[in-house]
Motif scaffolding. Structure first.
Motif, mmCIF file in Angstrom:
data_model
loop_
_atom_site.group_PDB
_atom_site.id
_atom_site.type_symbol
_atom_site.label_atom_id
_atom_site.label_comp_id
_atom_site.label_asym_id
_atom_site.label_seq_id
_atom_site.Cartn_x
_atom_site.Cartn_y
_atom_site.Cartn_z
ATOM 1 N N SER A 80 0.921 -1.189 0.072
ATOM 2 C CA SER A 80 -0.105 0.168 -0.045
ATOM 3 C C SER A 80 0.927 1.280 0.052
ATOM 4 O O SER A 80 0.601 2.349 -0.699
ATOM 5 C CB SER A 80 -0.932 0.145 1.083
ATOM 6 O OG SER A 80 -1.740 1.243 1.251
ATOM 7 N N LEU A 81 1.968 1.322 0.661
ATOM 8 C CA LEU A 81 2.707 2.518 0.988
ATOM 9 C C LEU A 81 3.703 2.817 -0.189
ATOM 10 O O LEU A 81 4.316 3.826 -0.359
ATOM 11 C CB LEU A 81 3.486 2.290 2.147
ATOM 12 C CG LEU A 81 2.786 2.458 3.514
ATOM 13 C CD1 LEU A 81 3.759 2.403 4.838
ATOM 14 C CD2 LEU A 81 1.880 3.556 3.480
ATOM 15 N N THR A 82 3.695 1.977 -1.163
ATOM 16 C CA THR A 82 4.702 2.025 -2.162
ATOM 17 C C THR A 82 3.846 2.014 -3.518
ATOM 18 O O THR A 82 4.689 1.728 -4.756
ATOM 19 C CB THR A 82 5.904 0.908 -2.336
ATOM 20 O OG1 THR A 82 5.327 -0.315 -2.077
ATOM 21 C CG2 THR A 82 6.741 1.040 -1.085
ATOM 22 N N GLU A 99 9.609 5.444 11.361
ATOM 23 C CA GLU A 99 9.839 4.060 11.221
ATOM 24 C C GLU A 99 10.407 3.978 9.803
ATOM 25 O O GLU A 99 11.538 3.215 9.595
ATOM 26 C CB GLU A 99 8.981 3.238 11.960
ATOM 27 C CG GLU A 99 8.715 3.158 13.537
ATOM 28 C CD GLU A 99 7.968 2.270 13.903
ATOM 29 O OE1 GLU A 99 6.915 2.015 13.120
ATOM 30 O OE2 GLU A 99 7.953 1.660 15.084
ATOM 31 N N VAL A 100 9.735 4.147 8.964
ATOM 32 C CA VAL A 100 9.803 3.888 7.576
ATOM 33 C C VAL A 100 11.036 4.640 6.831
ATOM 34 O O VAL A 100 12.027 4.186 6.401
ATOM 35 C CB VAL A 100 8.663 4.037 6.534
ATOM 36 C CG1 VAL A 100 9.008 3.782 5.260
ATOM 37 C CG2 VAL A 100 7.484 2.963 7.115
ATOM 38 N N ARG A 138 1.553 8.591 0.661
ATOM 39 C CA ARG A 138 1.349 9.382 1.938
ATOM 40 C C ARG A 138 1.428 8.267 3.192
ATOM 41 O O ARG A 138 0.948 7.177 3.135
ATOM 42 C CB ARG A 138 0.028 9.891 1.776
ATOM 43 C CG ARG A 138 -0.197 11.184 0.991
ATOM 44 C CD ARG A 138 -1.572 11.720 0.965
ATOM 45 N NE ARG A 138 -2.010 12.148 2.455
ATOM 46 C CZ ARG A 138 -1.800 13.366 2.752
ATOM 47 N NH1 ARG A 138 -1.297 14.379 2.119
ATOM 48 N NH2 ARG A 138 -1.902 13.838 4.129
ATOM 49 N N ILE A 139 2.106 8.818 4.001
ATOM 50 C CA ILE A 139 1.978 8.251 5.324
ATOM 51 C C ILE A 139 1.740 9.361 6.381
ATOM 52 O O ILE A 139 2.397 9.945 7.002
ATOM 53 C CB ILE A 139 3.577 7.523 5.943
ATOM 54 C CG1 ILE A 139 4.057 6.557 4.584
ATOM 55 C CG2 ILE A 139 3.391 6.829 7.115
ATOM 56 C CD1 ILE A 139 5.407 6.152 4.812
ATOM 57 N N ASP A 140 0.496 9.070 6.975
ATOM 58 C CA ASP A 140 -0.108 10.219 7.682
ATOM 59 C C ASP A 140 0.339 9.992 9.102
ATOM 60 O O ASP A 140 0.151 10.953 10.066
ATOM 61 C CB ASP A 140 -1.638 10.142 7.467
ATOM 62 C CG ASP A 140 -2.120 10.821 6.293
ATOM 63 O OD1 ASP A 140 -1.213 11.510 5.606
ATOM 64 O OD2 ASP A 140 -2.780 10.160 5.725
ATOM 65 N N ASP A 141 0.757 8.821 9.546
ATOM 66 C CA ASP A 141 0.967 8.451 10.919
ATOM 67 C C ASP A 141 2.248 8.826 11.027
ATOM 68 O O ASP A 141 3.322 7.977 10.275
ATOM 69 C CB ASP A 141 0.782 6.919 11.228
ATOM 70 C CG ASP A 141 1.016 6.510 12.445
ATOM 71 O OD1 ASP A 141 2.147 6.745 13.040
ATOM 72 O OD2 ASP A 141 0.343 5.897 13.217
ATOM 73 N N THR A 142 2.946 9.827 12.076
ATOM 74 C CA THR A 142 4.029 10.289 12.236
ATOM 75 C C THR A 142 4.905 9.349 12.799
ATOM 76 O O THR A 142 6.054 9.082 12.140
ATOM 77 C CB THR A 142 3.862 11.416 13.262
ATOM 78 O OG1 THR A 142 3.261 12.683 12.618
ATOM 79 C CG2 THR A 142 5.320 12.155 13.366
ATOM 80 N N GLY A 153 6.438 16.830 2.772
ATOM 81 C CA GLY A 153 5.100 16.597 3.203
ATOM 82 C C GLY A 153 4.716 15.492 4.020
ATOM 83 O O GLY A 153 5.394 15.118 4.754
ATOM 84 N N ASN A 154 3.885 14.595 3.550
ATOM 85 C CA ASN A 154 3.708 13.251 4.318
ATOM 86 C C ASN A 154 4.292 12.169 3.406
ATOM 87 O O ASN A 154 3.943 10.922 3.990
ATOM 88 C CB ASN A 154 2.063 12.918 4.432
ATOM 89 C CG ASN A 154 1.457 13.798 5.507
ATOM 90 O OD1 ASN A 154 2.368 14.543 6.395
ATOM 91 N ND2 ASN A 154 0.246 14.008 5.732
#
Length: 239
Positions: A51-53, A187-188, A178-182, A104-105
């Motif tokens: 999902s993140l990539t 970590e990523v 987007r990774i909205d969780d800071t 950004g995110n």
């Protein structure tokens, strides 16, 4: 069919190999099924990683110089290739120091030097290839959400087909969606610094531009031509 002019190191460059492994896809491959799982996902599950990539995997590892465009009806692919070869031959390469950072995110590789050289090259490329670009359709323009852009970004969108060009340009090589969780983003970021650290420990030579092509809207972008800046000879021309 869409084309884009991107920076990417050669296929066998350590950075290309490391970033392609992270994204799970080699943009130089024209196989229909080119995705694979990375060797190490760190804190991410398979579904989280996928999902993140998703978007950067579809575009392939790159830094945008001229954003994706459809070819104008008055132009042909071979004329685009000829203009690309001439553009590359008339410009020289330079070194860029890259770091994993948040945009950004999103997480991306961002330059910490040579900003003027990058902006100048991108501006000249946009000006050179504007005549090859078909005007945006209303649907294409709407996808850019012009209502959320600044006045200047809307002007760039209408003039050049992309809101983040000219004085809005900021070079980056996207590594995630987007990774909205800071906490997760941090970590990523640490994982990417570990995975890519060796390949960006020294400045990267910005000396290879490539034409990426997207055969259809639901298909990934792939490298169809690559040139070394300042060279009359093609570095790579994919079939």
């Amino acid at each position: 069919m869409r084309y884009a002019i991107y920076f990417t190191p050669p296929r066998n460059h350590p950075l290309t190999l490391a970033a392609s492994d992270w994204l799970g896809r080699d943009a130089f491959s024209h196989d229909a099924d080119t995705e694979w799982m990375p060797h190490e996902r760190g804190v991410l599950s398979v579904d989280e990683w996928r999902s993140l990539t998703q978007e950067p995997r579809r575009y392939g590892f790159h830094g945008t110089i001229v954003a994706p465009f459809r070819l104008s009806e008055q132009q042909r692919e071979d004329a685009l290739f000829d203009a690309f070869d001439a553009f590359c031959a008339s410009h020289s390469g330079f070194a860029v120091t890259l770091e994993v950072a948040a945009l950004g995110n999103f997480l991306a590789l961002l330059p910490v030097n040579s900003l003027s050289a990058l902006s100048r090259l991108a501006r000249q490329a946009v000006e050179t290839f504007d005549d090859f670009r078909a005007p945006l359709t209303e649907v294409e323009r709407a996808r850019r959400k012009p209502e959320a852009l600044t006045d200047n970004q809307r002007a760039m969108l209408d003039r050049h087909g992309y809101p983040y060009t000219m004085d809005e340009f900021r070079f980056h090589m996207t590594l995630t969606d987007r990774i909205d969780d800071t906490g997760l983003r941090n970590e990523v970021r640490a994982l990417l610094e570990e995975r890519l650290g060796n390949s960006i420990a020294e400045p990267v030579l910005f000396e290879d531009l490539a034409i990426f092509m997207q055969p259809a809207p639901d298909q990934p972008f792939q490298v169809v031509r690559q040139m070394k800046l300042g060279s009359e000879a093609k570095r790579r021309q994919a079939p």
